[in-house]
Motif scaffolding. Structure first.
Motif, short mmCIF file in Angstrom:
data_model
loop_
_atom_site.label_atom_id
_atom_site.label_comp_id
_atom_site.label_asym_id
_atom_site.label_seq_id
_atom_site.Cartn_x
_atom_site.Cartn_y
_atom_site.Cartn_z
N MET A 1 -4.72 5.04 14.18
CA MET A 1 -5.13 3.79 13.54
C MET A 1 -4.74 3.73 12.06
SD MET A 1 -6.64 2.20 16.01
CE MET A 1 -7.54 0.88 15.16
N GLY A 2 -4.01 4.71 11.59
CA GLY A 2 -3.76 4.81 10.16
C GLY A 2 -2.62 3.95 9.66
N THR A 3 -2.39 4.04 8.35
CA THR A 3 -1.37 3.27 7.64
C THR A 3 -0.32 4.21 7.07
OG1 THR A 3 -2.96 1.55 7.00
CG2 THR A 3 -0.95 1.74 5.67
N ILE A 4 0.95 3.88 7.28
CA ILE A 4 2.02 4.65 6.66
C ILE A 4 2.06 4.30 5.17
CG2 ILE A 4 4.53 4.91 6.51
CD1 ILE A 4 3.46 6.36 8.85
N ILE A 5 2.10 5.31 4.30
CA ILE A 5 2.10 5.08 2.86
C ILE A 5 3.48 4.61 2.40
CG2 ILE A 5 1.66 6.10 0.59
CD1 ILE A 5 0.04 8.27 2.03
N LYS A 6 3.49 3.57 1.56
CA LYS A 6 4.72 3.04 0.97
C LYS A 6 4.59 3.05 -0.55
CE LYS A 6 4.06 -0.82 2.97
NZ LYS A 6 4.19 -2.23 3.38
N PRO A 7 5.69 2.97 -1.27
CA PRO A 7 5.60 2.90 -2.73
C PRO A 7 4.73 1.76 -3.23
CG PRO A 7 7.84 3.44 -2.10
CD PRO A 7 7.10 3.13 -0.82
N SER A 8 4.74 0.63 -2.55
CA SER A 8 3.91 -0.51 -2.99
C SER A 8 2.43 -0.16 -2.94
CB SER A 8 4.20 -1.74 -2.13
OG SER A 8 4.07 -1.45 -0.76
N ASP A 9 2.03 0.67 -1.97
CA ASP A 9 0.62 1.09 -1.90
C ASP A 9 0.25 1.94 -3.10
OD1 ASP A 9 0.59 -0.10 0.66
OD2 ASP A 9 1.26 1.76 1.58
N VAL A 10 1.16 2.83 -3.50
CA VAL A 10 0.91 3.67 -4.67
C VAL A 10 0.82 2.81 -5.92
CG1 VAL A 10 1.82 5.56 -6.08
CG2 VAL A 10 2.06 5.64 -3.58
N HIS A 11 1.74 1.85 -6.08
CA HIS A 11 1.72 0.96 -7.25
C HIS A 11 0.39 0.21 -7.33
CE1 HIS A 11 6.16 0.48 -8.56
NE2 HIS A 11 6.01 1.64 -7.96
N ALA A 12 0.01 -0.43 -6.24
CA ALA A 12 -1.21 -1.23 -6.25
C ALA A 12 -2.43 -0.39 -6.59
CB ALA A 12 -1.39 -1.90 -4.89
N THR A 13 -2.48 0.82 -6.06
CA THR A 13 -3.64 1.68 -6.31
C THR A 13 -3.70 2.14 -7.76
OG1 THR A 13 -3.48 2.44 -4.00
CG2 THR A 13 -4.86 3.72 -5.50
N LEU A 14 -2.56 2.48 -8.34
CA LEU A 14 -2.54 2.89 -9.75
C LEU A 14 -2.93 1.73 -10.65
CD1 LEU A 14 0.70 5.08 -9.94
CD2 LEU A 14 -1.67 5.84 -9.86
N LEU A 15 -2.44 0.54 -10.37
CA LEU A 15 -2.80 -0.63 -11.17
C LEU A 15 -4.29 -0.95 -11.03
CD1 LEU A 15 0.40 -2.71 -10.42
CD2 LEU A 15 -0.35 -2.03 -12.71
N ARG A 16 -4.80 -0.83 -9.82
CA ARG A 16 -6.23 -1.05 -9.60
C ARG A 16 -7.05 -0.03 -10.38
NH1 ARG A 16 -10.78 -1.01 -9.54
NH2 ARG A 16 -12.31 -1.68 -7.95
N ALA A 17 -6.61 1.22 -10.41
CA ALA A 17 -7.34 2.26 -11.15
C ALA A 17 -7.39 1.95 -12.63
CB ALA A 17 -6.67 3.62 -10.91
N ASN B 1 6.72 6.94 2.85
CA ASN B 1 7.92 6.50 3.56
C ASN B 1 8.82 5.72 2.60
OD1 ASN B 1 9.87 5.34 5.22
ND2 ASN B 1 8.44 5.01 6.90
N MET B 2 9.99 6.28 2.27
CA MET B 2 10.90 5.65 1.33
C MET B 2 11.84 4.65 1.99
SD MET B 2 9.81 6.68 -1.44
CE MET B 2 11.02 5.69 -2.32
N GLY B 3 11.95 4.67 3.31
CA GLY B 3 12.72 3.66 4.01
C GLY B 3 14.21 3.67 3.74
N THR B 4 14.72 4.71 3.12
CA THR B 4 16.14 4.76 2.79
C THR B 4 16.57 6.20 2.54
OG1 THR B 4 17.88 3.95 1.29
CG2 THR B 4 15.76 4.48 0.31
N LEU B 5 17.87 6.44 2.73
CA LEU B 5 18.45 7.73 2.36
C LEU B 5 19.47 7.54 1.25
CD1 LEU B 5 18.95 9.27 5.93
CD2 LEU B 5 17.08 9.66 4.32
#
Length: 481
Positions: A442-458, A133-137
């Motif tokens: 019950m799920g979570t909408i994916i945001k760019p911050s989630d991708v960033h955090a996961t890549l940094l964690r990896a 979800n990019m939240g903008t057009l």
């Protein structure tokens, strides 16, 4: 306020130390380091970010549909594969029996027709993230949101871009003359981090060559000036130790050494993509990986995604840069029928082909520890948003909130899809972060911050700079959750 950093050769050398006290002053003004977790620069995690600017059509690439099931222009989703005029893409669609879905034997992912080369050569490494979800057009907002992981303040970026944070958090500056390389017109931001992590922006490998060439003797510093400066930087007095209470002087001295390497070294030779390189040379191997005619390399590289990817390859394997951000291709803002069915798929394809060749080159090139560079490289391909699933009245596609991204490499579990979009309107679906599967209740909408955090964690790096975004780790994406 976020600061967009664009550095000419003269400004770069000044910021790196030849400008005297500018960098020292920045340190005294309170710019901080990210927490450093990396101690061995030869094991420092590498990052390549590839931007497909102007909003990509994910039906062509990361989130396709079977054309035989979604072939009605008035439907909720219309692939439009039968309207494509780009010949190589049309050929792929025909090869798939008209479905447009590329799914190599052993692949758990169906890719769109513009990704055929990348999918067939590297599907086992690729993790596709759908329904982001990019939240903008708005182009500027979406671009800066994905770059920093924080939603912008109006149009202004908020926070540091991912590659800047990555370089600062790794703290491997001593090993890289240009830790953060940014090419092709991509934007880069540094908010409150050490200036050493700021991106050096160059349009292409030709400008990189010019930045690194030694200065003409007629405009070089006077020898006496250089001697005096060298003497000053070699002095270790009590005043120096007092000034270094917060590490600012150490930063300045490190920058001085980097500046000397940039101004006087032979780094430029790595970006001199000349004709007919010697047999067995690194340049010949680079040309082979990127399908370059050695008699006329400019034809394949100049102004092309391959040229940007080759620039990244040389910067990484020659230990010049730790992180590289590329605006790999402009896919065109495809609102009209004169660029959507022709230019858009062709440009997407050229970008993904270059990504495939970059991965191949990194896989086949060893670092000082005898390991493949790919073993410690993380790859991220992104755009500011996707395109609508229906054709507009002008025969093109408009902006759509839900997008997708491609991640691969170090710490990432490949050959999988995370998330999904709805078959009715192409909107993103919530996911279970542990499994990556859609979970509408019950799920979570994916945001760019989630991708960033996961890549940094990896990569074993912190992500506390985006803690106010409440990022969710996408555990399913991690090779070692």
């Amino acid at each position: 306020m976020s600061k967009k950093t664009q550095i000419s050769r003269r400004a770069a050398l000044g910021a790196l130390g030849l400008g005297g006290g500018a960098l020292l002053l920045d340190g005294l003004l309170g710019l901080r380091h990210a927490r450093a977790d990396v101690t061995d620069p030869d094991n420092a995690p590498l990052l390549v970010m590839c931007e497909f600017a102007n909003g990509w059509d994910t039906l062509y690439c990361l989130d396709p549909r079977n054309h035989q099931d979604f072939n009605e222009p008035a439907g909720g989703i219309f692939t439009g594969f039968d309207m494509v005029t780009d010949v190589p893409t049309k050929n792929v669609i025909e090869e798939t029996g008209g479905t447009g879905l590329v799914k190599p034997v052993g692949s758990e992912v169906a890719f769109g027709p513009t990704m055929s080369k990348l999918a067939r050569e590297h599907f086992q490494d690729l993790c596709v993230v759908r329904g982001v979800n990019m939240g903008t057009l708005t182009h500027e907002v979406g671009r800066r949101y994905f770059l920093t992981g924080k939603f912008p303040r109006g149009l202004a970026a908020s926070g540091s871009s991912l590659e800047t944070w990555w370089a600062a958090a790794s703290n491997a500056f001593d090993a890289h003359e240009i830790p953060n390389l940014v090419a092709g017109g991509a934007e880069t931001y540094n908010e409150g981090l050490t200036p050493l992590a700021s991106g050096l922006q160059v349009p292409s490998y030709n400008e990189m060559l010019q930045v690194l060439r030694p200065l003409n003797a007629s405009v070089a510093l006077d020898g006496k000036v250089e001697q005096a400066a060298a003497k000053f930087h070699q002095t270790n007095s009590c005043v120096h130790r007092q000034l270094d209470a917060g590490g600012q002087l150490k930063t300045h001295l490190s920058a001085w050494g980097s500046a000397q390497s940039l101004a006087n070294g032979g780094l430029w030779k790595h970006f001199d993509f000349k004709s007919n390189p010697p047999a067995g040379s690194q340049l010949e191997k680079l040309y082979q990986a990127f399908s370059v005619d050695p008699t006329n390399p400019a034809a394949a590289l100049a102004g092309k995604p391959r040229g940007q990817a080759a620039l990244a390859a040389q910067a990484l394997v020659n230990r010049i840069s730790q992180v590289v951000l590329l605006r790999l291709v402009n896919v065109t803002d495809a609102h009209f029928d004169d660029d959507w069915p022709s230019n858009h798929p062709a440009r997407q394809r050229s970008g993904f082909d270059a990504v495939s060749e970059l991965i191949t080159y990194l896989q086949n090139t060893e670092d000082k520890n005898g390991k493949s560079f790919w073993d410690r490289t993380t790859l991220l391909c992104f755009s500011e948003f996707a395109r609508t699933p229906r054709i507009n009245q002008q025969g093109g596609r408009d902006h759509h909130l839900a997008s997708a991204c491609l991640v691969a490499g170090h710490g990432i579990r490949g050959n999988q899809v995370i998330g999904a979009t709805k078959d009715t309107n192409y909107d993103g679906r919530p996911i279970n972060v542990a499994t990556g599967a859609p979970d509408d209740e019950m799920g979570t909408i994916i945001k760019p911050s989630d991708v960033h955090a996961t890549l940094l964690r990896a990569a074993g790096l912190p992500y506390d700079h985006i803690s106010n975004q409440e990022p969710k780790l996408i555990q399913a994406m991690l090779a070692n959750p």
